[in-house]
Design a protein around this motif. Structure first.
Motif, PDB file in Angstrom:
ATOM      1  N   GLN A 172      -1.727  67.327  19.257  1.00 55.95           N
ATOM      2  CA  GLN A 172      -0.462  66.967  18.627  1.00 55.95           C
ATOM      3  C   GLN A 172      -0.514  67.412  17.167  1.00 55.95           C
ATOM      4  O   GLN A 172      -1.565  67.311  16.527  1.00 55.95           O
ATOM      5  N   GLU A 182      -5.175  64.864  16.917  1.00 51.41           N
ATOM      6  CA  GLU A 182      -3.962  64.755  16.106  1.00 51.41           C
ATOM      7  C   GLU A 182      -4.021  65.676  14.891  1.00 51.41           C
ATOM      8  O   GLU A 182      -5.090  66.122  14.474  1.00 51.41           O
ATOM      9  N   GLN A 195       7.724  63.524  18.751  1.00 54.11           N
ATOM     10  CA  GLN A 195       6.810  64.643  18.532  1.00 54.11           C
ATOM     11  C   GLN A 195       5.998  64.866  19.799  1.00 54.11           C
ATOM     12  O   GLN A 195       5.445  63.917  20.363  1.00 54.11           O
ATOM     13  N   PRO A 196       5.900  66.114  20.266  1.00 60.80           N
ATOM     14  CA  PRO A 196       5.205  66.356  21.534  1.00 60.80           C
ATOM     15  C   PRO A 196       3.690  66.264  21.407  1.00 60.80           C
ATOM     16  O   PRO A 196       3.103  66.581  20.373  1.00 60.80           O
ATOM     17  N   ILE A 197       3.067  65.834  22.481  1.00 65.85           N
ATOM     18  CA  ILE A 197       1.627  65.940  22.692  1.00 65.85           C
ATOM     19  C   ILE A 197       1.465  66.968  23.799  1.00 65.85           C
ATOM     20  O   ILE A 197       1.960  66.772  24.911  1.00 65.85           O
ATOM     21  N   HIS A 205       5.539  62.657  24.738  1.00 59.81           N
ATOM     22  CA  HIS A 205       6.249  62.669  23.462  1.00 59.81           C
ATOM     23  C   HIS A 205       6.004  61.322  22.788  1.00 59.81           C
ATOM     24  O   HIS A 205       6.189  60.271  23.419  1.00 59.81           O
ATOM     25  N   GLU A 206       5.581  61.361  21.529  1.00 58.74           N
ATOM     26  CA  GLU A 206       5.386  60.120  20.785  1.00 58.74           C
ATOM     27  C   GLU A 206       6.666  59.755  20.048  1.00 58.74           C
ATOM     28  O   GLU A 206       7.260  60.596  19.361  1.00 58.74           O
ATOM     29  N   VAL A 243       4.023  70.185  28.027  1.00 54.71           N
ATOM     30  CA  VAL A 243       4.093  68.982  27.203  1.00 54.71           C
ATOM     31  C   VAL A 243       3.627  67.798  28.036  1.00 54.71           C
ATOM     32  O   VAL A 243       4.181  67.515  29.100  1.00 54.71           O
ATOM     33  N   LYS A 297      -6.969  58.792  20.066  1.00 51.34           N
ATOM     34  CA  LYS A 297      -6.372  59.913  19.343  1.00 51.34           C
ATOM     35  C   LYS A 297      -7.207  60.160  18.089  1.00 51.34           C
ATOM     36  O   LYS A 297      -7.290  59.306  17.209  1.00 51.34           O
TER      37      LYS A 297
END
Length: 231
Positions: free
Chosen positions: A209, A189, A4-6, A17-18, A14, A153
């Motif tokens: 995110q 988040e 999932q992108p941050i 990516h997590e 971007v 986060k």
């Protein structure tokens, strides 16, 4: 693993990516973690790190960072546990200075001194460190008082409907002031609406995110929104 992108709404790119663990049939992280026992925790943690790095190195990251969750209670001795991670990074050619290690505030940390030693060792090795889900869980500000990661986060319970919730805005403002004073980078988040994103942007949060940008994508990278609309 799903990714999932941050995103960085300030420059429209971007930032990271997590990597999020998934079951072989697509089951969520909660289901997978429910299968982990005390006897398998260490091997599971190590396998997830290696898999995340291997997959990320095969995807078009385009200079973005890779964020990996780790289980602090699975790490016995940080310098020993990090060896497989370093070996995977060297083998795949993934730069270690683009790897972030996140510890979730929702996992009860048995020994805070132990977690502090883990973070210190990871920083020494050139990794970035982060506290995930900040504002929920077991420790909150007490955890931050003991050691300062590179990143925190902000939990989605703080960011949800922040555009219309005065109390949430006040709390987030206070946390951001602490971040600025301690030179910590904040990430918001759980962002699901453009109004949430714009409010956080006005408060000074650039990294975000959430489902507004993309849902986790299994073994692939995706972005579902034109970020220029938020800059």
């Amino acid at each position: 693993m799903a990714f999932q992108p941050i995103v960085d709404v300030a420059n429209g790119g971007v930032w990271a990516h997590e990597a999020l663990v998934r079951g072989t049939q697509g089951q969520g992280a909660g289901w997978v973690l429910g299968q982990v026992t005390d006897s398998t925790r260490y091997a599971f943690d190590q396998s997830c790190r290696i898999k995340a790095i291997e997959l990320a190195s095969s995807l078009p990251m385009n200079g973005a960072r890779l964020s990996i969750n780790f289980l602090p209670n699975a790490v016995y001795k940080a310098e020993a546990c990090i060896r497989a991670t370093l070996a995977a990074a060297r083998r795949t050619g993934f730069p270690t200075d683009r790897i972030i290690f996140e510890v979730t505030e929702n996992e009860r940390v048995v020994d805070h001194d132990h977690l502090k030693s883990i973070f210190n060792e990871y920083k020494r090795q050139g990794f970035l460190t982060a506290i995930d889900d900040f504002g929920s869980g077991y420790s909150g500000l007490n955890l931050l008082a003991e050691f300062q990661p590179d990143i925190i986060k902000l939990d989605m319970e703080l960011t949800r409907n922040i555009d219309s919730a005065r109390a949430r805005r006040s709390i987030v403002k206070a946390i951001l002031a602490v971040c600025e004073d301690l030179a910590i980078t904040p990430i918001a988040e759980g962002i699901e609406t453009a109004d949430e994103a714009k409010t956080l942007r006005d408060l000074g949060v650039n990294l975000m995110q959430g489902y507004l940008f993309a849902k986790p994508a299994l073994e692939s990278l995706k972005l579902d929104i034109d970020l220029t609309n938020l800059t």
